[in-house]
Design a protein around this motif. Structure first.
Motif, PDB file in Angstrom:
ATOM      1  N   SER A  32       0.832  -1.200   0.000  1.00  0.00           N
ATOM      2  CA  SER A  32       0.000   0.000   0.000  1.00  0.00           C
ATOM      3  C   SER A  32       0.867   1.251   0.000  1.00  0.00           C
ATOM      4  O   SER A  32       0.575   2.224  -0.710  1.00  0.00           O
ATOM      5  N   ASN A  33       1.939   1.238   0.790  1.00  0.00           N
ATOM      6  CA  ASN A  33       2.858   2.388   0.817  1.00  0.00           C
ATOM      7  C   ASN A  33       3.515   2.595  -0.543  1.00  0.00           C
ATOM      8  O   ASN A  33       3.685   3.735  -0.988  1.00  0.00           O
ATOM      9  N   MET A  34       3.881   1.501  -1.228  1.00  0.00           N
ATOM     10  CA  MET A  34       4.490   1.631  -2.554  1.00  0.00           C
ATOM     11  C   MET A  34       3.500   2.221  -3.555  1.00  0.00           C
ATOM     12  O   MET A  34       3.862   3.082  -4.355  1.00  0.00           O
ATOM     13  N   LEU A  35       2.270   1.757  -3.499  1.00  0.00           N
ATOM     14  CA  LEU A  35       1.257   2.288  -4.416  1.00  0.00           C
ATOM     15  C   LEU A  35       0.969   3.761  -4.127  1.00  0.00           C
ATOM     16  O   LEU A  35       0.763   4.545  -5.057  1.00  0.00           O
ATOM     17  N   ASP A  36       0.954   4.133  -2.853  1.00  0.00           N
ATOM     18  CA  ASP A  36       0.767   5.544  -2.504  1.00  0.00           C
ATOM     19  C   ASP A  36       1.907   6.395  -3.041  1.00  0.00           C
ATOM     20  O   ASP A  36       1.684   7.510  -3.528  1.00  0.00           O
ATOM     21  N   LEU A  37       3.132   5.887  -2.943  1.00  0.00           N
ATOM     22  CA  LEU A  37       4.288   6.618  -3.473  1.00  0.00           C
ATOM     23  C   LEU A  37       4.165   6.789  -4.983  1.00  0.00           C
ATOM     24  O   LEU A  37       4.431   7.874  -5.515  1.00  0.00           O
ATOM     25  N   MET A  38       3.756   5.741  -5.691  1.00  0.00           N
ATOM     26  CA  MET A  38       3.589   5.838  -7.141  1.00  0.00           C
ATOM     27  C   MET A  38       2.502   6.855  -7.495  1.00  0.00           C
ATOM     28  O   MET A  38       2.628   7.604  -8.471  1.00  0.00           O
ATOM     29  N   THR A  39       1.436   6.910  -6.696  1.00  0.00           N
ATOM     30  CA  THR A  39       0.375   7.895  -6.929  1.00  0.00           C
ATOM     31  C   THR A  39       0.919   9.307  -6.745  1.00  0.00           C
ATOM     32  O   THR A  39       0.638  10.201  -7.554  1.00  0.00           O
ATOM     33  N   GLN A  40       1.708   9.524  -5.688  1.00  0.00           N
ATOM     34  CA  GLN A  40       2.311  10.843  -5.453  1.00  0.00           C
ATOM     35  C   GLN A  40       3.248  11.228  -6.585  1.00  0.00           C
ATOM     36  O   GLN A  40       3.262  12.375  -7.037  1.00  0.00           O
ATOM     37  N   MET A  41       4.044  10.275  -7.053  1.00  0.00           N
ATOM     38  CA  MET A  41       4.986  10.578  -8.130  1.00  0.00           C
ATOM     39  C   MET A  41       4.251  10.868  -9.437  1.00  0.00           C
ATOM     40  O   MET A  41       4.705  11.686 -10.244  1.00  0.00           O
ATOM     41  N   GLY A  42       3.114  10.215  -9.649  1.00  0.00           N
ATOM     42  CA  GLY A  42       2.331  10.464 -10.848  1.00  0.00           C
ATOM     43  C   GLY A  42       1.702  11.845 -10.862  1.00  0.00           C
ATOM     44  O   GLY A  42       1.348  12.366 -11.922  1.00  0.00           O
ATOM     45  N   GLN A  43       1.550  12.473  -9.707  1.00  0.00           N
ATOM     46  CA  GLN A  43       0.935  13.789  -9.614  1.00  0.00           C
ATOM     47  C   GLN A  43       1.949  14.920  -9.723  1.00  0.00           C
ATOM     48  O   GLN A  43       1.576  16.086  -9.768  1.00  0.00           O
ATOM     49  N   LEU A  44       3.232  14.602  -9.782  1.00  0.00           N
ATOM     50  CA  LEU A  44       4.257  15.640  -9.874  1.00  0.00           C
ATOM     51  C   LEU A  44       4.228  16.314 -11.231  1.00  0.00           C
ATOM     52  O   LEU A  44       3.952  15.693 -12.252  1.00  0.00           O
ATOM     53  N   ASN A  45       4.548  17.593 -11.244  1.00  0.00           N
ATOM     54  CA  ASN A  45       4.635  18.360 -12.478  1.00  0.00           C
ATOM     55  C   ASN A  45       6.018  18.134 -13.082  1.00  0.00           C
ATOM     56  O   ASN A  45       7.026  18.529 -12.513  1.00  0.00           O
ATOM     57  N   THR A  46       6.055  17.496 -14.223  1.00  0.00           N
ATOM     58  CA  THR A  46       7.333  17.213 -14.882  1.00  0.00           C
ATOM     59  C   THR A  46       7.515  18.020 -16.160  1.00  0.00           C
ATOM     60  O   THR A  46       8.351  17.670 -16.998  1.00  0.00           O
ATOM     61  N   ASP A  47       6.774  19.095 -16.310  1.00  0.00           N
ATOM     62  CA  ASP A  47       6.934  19.955 -17.486  1.00  0.00           C
ATOM     63  C   ASP A  47       8.344  20.539 -17.487  1.00  0.00           C
ATOM     64  O   ASP A  47       8.832  21.036 -16.476  1.00  0.00           O
ATOM     65  N   GLY A  48       8.987  20.476 -18.612  1.00  0.00           N
ATOM     66  CA  GLY A  48      10.322  21.044 -18.745  1.00  0.00           C
ATOM     67  C   GLY A  48      11.431  20.120 -18.265  1.00  0.00           C
ATOM     68  O   GLY A  48      12.595  20.493 -18.291  1.00  0.00           O
ATOM     69  N   VAL A  49      11.109  18.938 -17.810  1.00  0.00           N
ATOM     70  CA  VAL A  49      12.127  17.991 -17.371  1.00  0.00           C
ATOM     71  C   VAL A  49      12.421  17.050 -18.543  1.00  0.00           C
ATOM     72  O   VAL A  49      11.529  16.379 -19.046  1.00  0.00           O
ATOM     73  N   ALA A  50      13.650  17.051 -18.960  1.00  0.00           N
ATOM     74  CA  ALA A  50      14.033  16.214 -20.110  1.00  0.00           C
ATOM     75  C   ALA A  50      14.121  14.752 -19.675  1.00  0.00           C
ATOM     76  O   ALA A  50      14.712  14.443 -18.638  1.00  0.00           O
ATOM     77  N   PRO A  51      13.515  13.860 -20.447  1.00  0.00           N
ATOM     78  CA  PRO A  51      13.630  12.446 -20.094  1.00  0.00           C
ATOM     79  C   PRO A  51      15.052  11.957 -20.284  1.00  0.00           C
ATOM     80  O   PRO A  51      15.790  12.453 -21.132  1.00  0.00           O
TER      81      PRO A  51
END
Length: 95
Positions: A32-51
């Motif tokens: 559950s903690n891992m899934l919560d972390l993935m949810t938080q990371m999915g909500q981050l603004n990554t505009d302008g970050v080069a892959p």
């Protein structure tokens, strides 16, 4: 997202993992903690970050793609039990 004990049992069954009963609550909490972390990371603004393909900025040293040995297929096939048209013939193992 919070996983239940039955969710963990289903996941373990699908992954063919053996989990003991006394560990199920611990696994449910950790997953559950891992899934919560993935949810938080999915909500981050990554505009302008080069892959990036790799976190380290290093180049790999690769050897030249050049032939270094002579063709010895004829020699190797001369000692093979059966060959045909440059291929090794082997017994059929799957019906």
């Amino acid at each position: 997202m919070s996983l239940t004990a039955s969710d963990v049992k289903k996941i373990a069954h699908l992954a063919r993992l053996g989990i003991q009963e006394h560990q199920i609550d611990s696994y449910a909490s950790d997953l559950s903690n891992m899934l919560d972390l993935m949810t938080q990371m999915g909500q981050l603004n990554t505009d302008g970050v080069a892959p990036m393909a790799h976190p380290l900025d290093q180049m790999q040293r690769l050897r030249d793609d050049a032939v270094t040995e002579t063709d010895q297929r004829g020699l190797f096939q001369s000692i093979a039990p059966q060959t045909e048209a440059g291929l090794y013939l082997v017994p059929k193992v799957i019906d």
